[in-house]
Structure formats: structure tokens, C-alpha cells
Design an enzyme around this catalytic site. Structure first.
Site, short mmCIF file in Angstrom:
data_model
loop_
_atom_site.label_atom_id
_atom_site.label_comp_id
_atom_site.label_asym_id
_atom_site.label_seq_id
_atom_site.Cartn_x
_atom_site.Cartn_y
_atom_site.Cartn_z
N ARG A 97 0.76 46.00 33.38
CA ARG A 97 -0.47 45.51 34.01
C ARG A 97 -1.55 46.60 34.09
O ARG A 97 -2.69 46.30 34.40
CB ARG A 97 -0.18 44.94 35.39
CG ARG A 97 0.62 43.64 35.32
CD ARG A 97 0.80 42.99 36.68
NE ARG A 97 1.32 41.65 36.56
CZ ARG A 97 2.60 41.29 36.72
NH1 ARG A 97 3.51 42.21 36.99
NH2 ARG A 97 2.97 40.04 36.58
N LYS A 131 10.87 51.54 38.87
CA LYS A 131 9.52 51.14 39.28
C LYS A 131 9.57 49.80 40.02
O LYS A 131 8.88 49.59 41.00
CB LYS A 131 8.66 51.03 38.02
CG LYS A 131 7.27 51.09 38.12
CD LYS A 131 6.20 50.44 38.66
CE LYS A 131 5.21 49.62 38.02
NZ LYS A 131 5.54 48.22 38.05
N SER A 165 3.00 50.63 33.72
CA SER A 165 3.16 49.20 33.96
C SER A 165 2.38 48.47 32.89
O SER A 165 1.29 48.92 32.49
CB SER A 165 2.60 48.85 35.34
OG SER A 165 2.35 47.46 35.42
N GLY A 188 7.95 42.23 27.41
CA GLY A 188 7.10 42.71 26.33
C GLY A 188 5.95 43.57 26.85
O GLY A 188 6.02 44.08 27.98
N ALA A 189 4.89 43.71 26.02
CA ALA A 189 3.80 44.65 26.32
C ALA A 189 4.42 46.01 26.65
O ALA A 189 4.16 46.61 27.69
CB ALA A 189 2.91 44.13 27.45
N LEU A 190 5.26 46.45 25.74
CA LEU A 190 6.14 47.59 26.02
C LEU A 190 5.35 48.89 26.14
O LEU A 190 4.39 49.13 25.42
CB LEU A 190 7.18 47.73 24.90
CG LEU A 190 8.08 46.50 24.70
CD1 LEU A 190 9.12 46.78 23.62
CD2 LEU A 190 8.75 46.08 26.01
N GLY A 224 7.85 53.42 29.66
CA GLY A 224 8.88 53.10 30.66
C GLY A 224 9.97 52.22 30.05
O GLY A 224 11.17 52.49 30.19
N HIS A 225 9.54 51.17 29.34
CA HIS A 225 10.53 50.31 28.68
C HIS A 225 11.31 51.10 27.64
O HIS A 225 12.53 50.96 27.51
CB HIS A 225 9.84 49.16 27.94
CG HIS A 225 9.07 48.22 28.81
ND1 HIS A 225 7.70 48.11 28.78
CD2 HIS A 225 9.49 47.32 29.74
CE1 HIS A 225 7.29 47.19 29.62
NE2 HIS A 225 8.36 46.69 30.23
#
Ligand code: PAF
Length: 293
Positions: free
Chosen positions: A198, A160, A196, A42-44, A47-48
Site C-alpha cells: 500500500r 509486519k 507494504s 501480489g504487488a510484491l 518484504g515478500h
């Protein structure tokens, strides 16, 4: 002119149980559709979403899983603060036309008594494997469970997480999982920072500092393009760029073989430059494929 109806995006089906996931996938399989799987926490970000688009292009049913997998986090890591943004993730997945979202609870994935895990392959040993003991065991275990649940024909991962993709490919091969692993290019911000989940932990200053990571990888690539073959020199140059940016907590800077991930001493073919470093309290990883010219 488009009407509001034609602009409306269809929502993906959101399911939370293994049984619902199996049923959704089974219906598509009976209808002869190829199943594409995009495992995420999650926290798309873009990249996702690039993986979801790749799955959409190649498969008749795209399944995205959203699960912050506790078993791949160490005790001092960011499991508790890892962003959980399911509602906005589903909005983003609707916009790129994913079909099915599987967002299980911890108990659904690891019911009481669940104690089997996957011993990851040799390619997991170094780098992230050394810095994050148990991480790849958690990743391999949850990914194998997701493969078994989704019965996917093709699964999509980002470059990544280079070592993660290598671990999963080897695990699938070693355990005869009938799934094709596709690794899609790293998606970067316009200034080069690898996307990312993060990155959202970074302050504005840290975000600027973090640019040194991709800058140092590109610098190694340029040196190699200019004829530098010695991996130690490339690593030294990368360390130099990180030091200039005051990035001091470096877990590793390495130049490795693309398949085994063992360090190389000379560039005799393509290699991967790897970096893991902390910027403030945020640990970031990135990598770059260096072609020998
Ligand atoms: O890359 C990730 O987001 C995770 O490691 C994965 C593959 C979804 C397993 O939890």
C-alpha cells in the site's frame, strides 16, 4: 565472465487451478522435498521476497500464492484499487528462484455455493479485528484453503502483519493443520518505513509524513530502553510523534502482550507496540518488539 545463459533465471511454473497446484506439490512430495508456502496478495516487494528466500533456504519446493482475497476486504476498503501486478511479480519471483506460483481466479477459490468460513481465534478480536470487521475471518478462511491446497510443511509470514501471524498460528494449532508457521522480520526502507504494497498509494509528501509511524515506534523502544515501564506513557509518546507529523486519523496505538495481544499496563517482559493510522487516504500498520531491559 558470465555468459547471458548463466545469468538467465529460470521462470517459476505459473498455475491457476487448484488441480495444477495439487499436482505440482504432489510431484515434489513424492520426490521427498519439503514444501514451503508463501501466501501473498501480489504487488510484491522486498518484504515478500525475503519470505520467498527464507522458504527457498528451508524447503525443496517453494510455492508462492498470489491472490487478492476479496473476503478480507470491507465494503469501503481498497479491494478494487489494490495493485494487481502478476507479470512483474512473476519476474521478481524468477529472480529469487521460487518454483511454483499459484494465481487463482476468484471463482477458483470461491466457486458458486462456497459458503463455509473459519471463525478466527480470540487473538483476532482486538485491533485490526475491531477496525476491520470480518477481515480476519476472510484471512483465516483463505489461508486455511491455501494450506489445504498446498499441503505445505512450512508457511512463511511477515512480522509486519503481527496480529495476522498470531491469528494464523492459533488457527493452525486449533484446527490441527500440520504446518509450521514461520514469522520473518519486517523489511524496512532505508529510512525506516515498513515495506507494504500500500506504500505505492502515498504521494511524496504523505510518504515523508508516514515516516512518523516507524519513528514513533522506535521512540517508544528508546524510552523503554531508558527505563520507562508504563505502557500508557509509551503510548502517549507514540501519539505525540504522530501528532507532530499531523497524523490525526489514528485507529490505535497500543502496547500489548506478544502472545495474547491484550494491552499491558507495565512492561514486565517483552511487549509489542502496535500502530494503525491513515496517512492521507492510505491506512498503514506497523509494529515493534520492545524488550524490557
Ligand atoms: O498478508 C497478506 O498478504 C494476506 O492477508 C494473505 C496472508 C496472503 C491472505 O490473503
Amino acid at each position: 565472465m558470465s555468459t547471458p545463459t548463466s545469468l538467465a533465471t529460470e521462470r517459476p511454473r505459473l498455475v491457476h487451478t487448484a488441480e495444477e497446484l495439487r499436482a505440482g506439490v504432489q510431484a515434489a512430495r513424492v520426490a521427498g522435498r519439503r514444501i514451503g508456502l508463501v501466501p501473498t496478495m501480489g504487488a510484491l516487494h522486498e518484504g515478500h521476497l525475503s519470505l520467498v528466500r527464507a522458504a527457498q533456504a528451508a524447503c525443496g519446493l517453494t510455492v508462492v500464492t498470489v491472490f487478492v482475497n476479496p473476503t478480507q476486504f470491507g465494503p469501503q476498503e481498497d479491494f478494487d484499487k489494490y495493485p494487481r501486478t502478476l507479470a512483474s511479480d512473476v519476474d521478481a519471483l524468477a529472480a529469487c528462484r521460487a518454483d511454483l506460483v499459484f494465481a487463482p481466479s476468484r471463482e477458483e477459490m470461491y466457486p458458486a455455493g462456497c459458503s463455509t468460513c473459519v471463525e478466527p481465534p480470540a487473538v483476532a478480536r482486538r485491533w485490526e479485528g475491531e477496525c476491520r470487521p470480518g477481515h480476519f475471518r476472510g484471512v483465516a478462511t483463505v489461508v486455511l484453503k491455501l494450506f489445504n491446497l498446498a499441503q505445505a510443511d512450512v508457511a512463511f509470514f511477515g512480522q509486519k502483519d503481527y496480529q495476522q501471524a498470531a491469528v494464523i498460528r492459533q488457527m493452525a494449532q486449533d484446527l490441527n493443520v500440520p504446518v509450521e508457521i514461520r514469522v520473518c522480520p519486517t523489511v524496512r526502507e532505508p529510512d525506516g518505513l515498513a515495506m507494504s504494497s500500500r506504500n505505492r498509494y502515498l504521494s511524496a509528501d504523505e510518504r515523508r509524513q508516514a515516516l512518523a509511524i516507524s519513528r514513533s515506534l522506535r521512540w517508544a523502544d528508546q524510552l523503554a530502553a531508558g527505563g520507562e515501564r508504563r505502557a500508557a506513557k509509551l503510548a502517549e509518546a507514540m501519539q505525540g510523534v504522530l501528532a507532530e507529523a499531523q497524523i490525526r486519523q489514528i485507529d490505535y496505538v497500543a502496547v500489548v502482550d506478544p502472545d495474547t495481544l491484550e494491552p499491558v499496563s507495565e512492561l514486565a517482559g517483552p511487549a509489542i507496540a502496535l500502530i494503525a493510522a491513515k496517512v492521507g487516504t492510505t491506512r498503514l500498520i506497523d509494529n515493534w518488539r520492545i524488550e524490557r531491559t
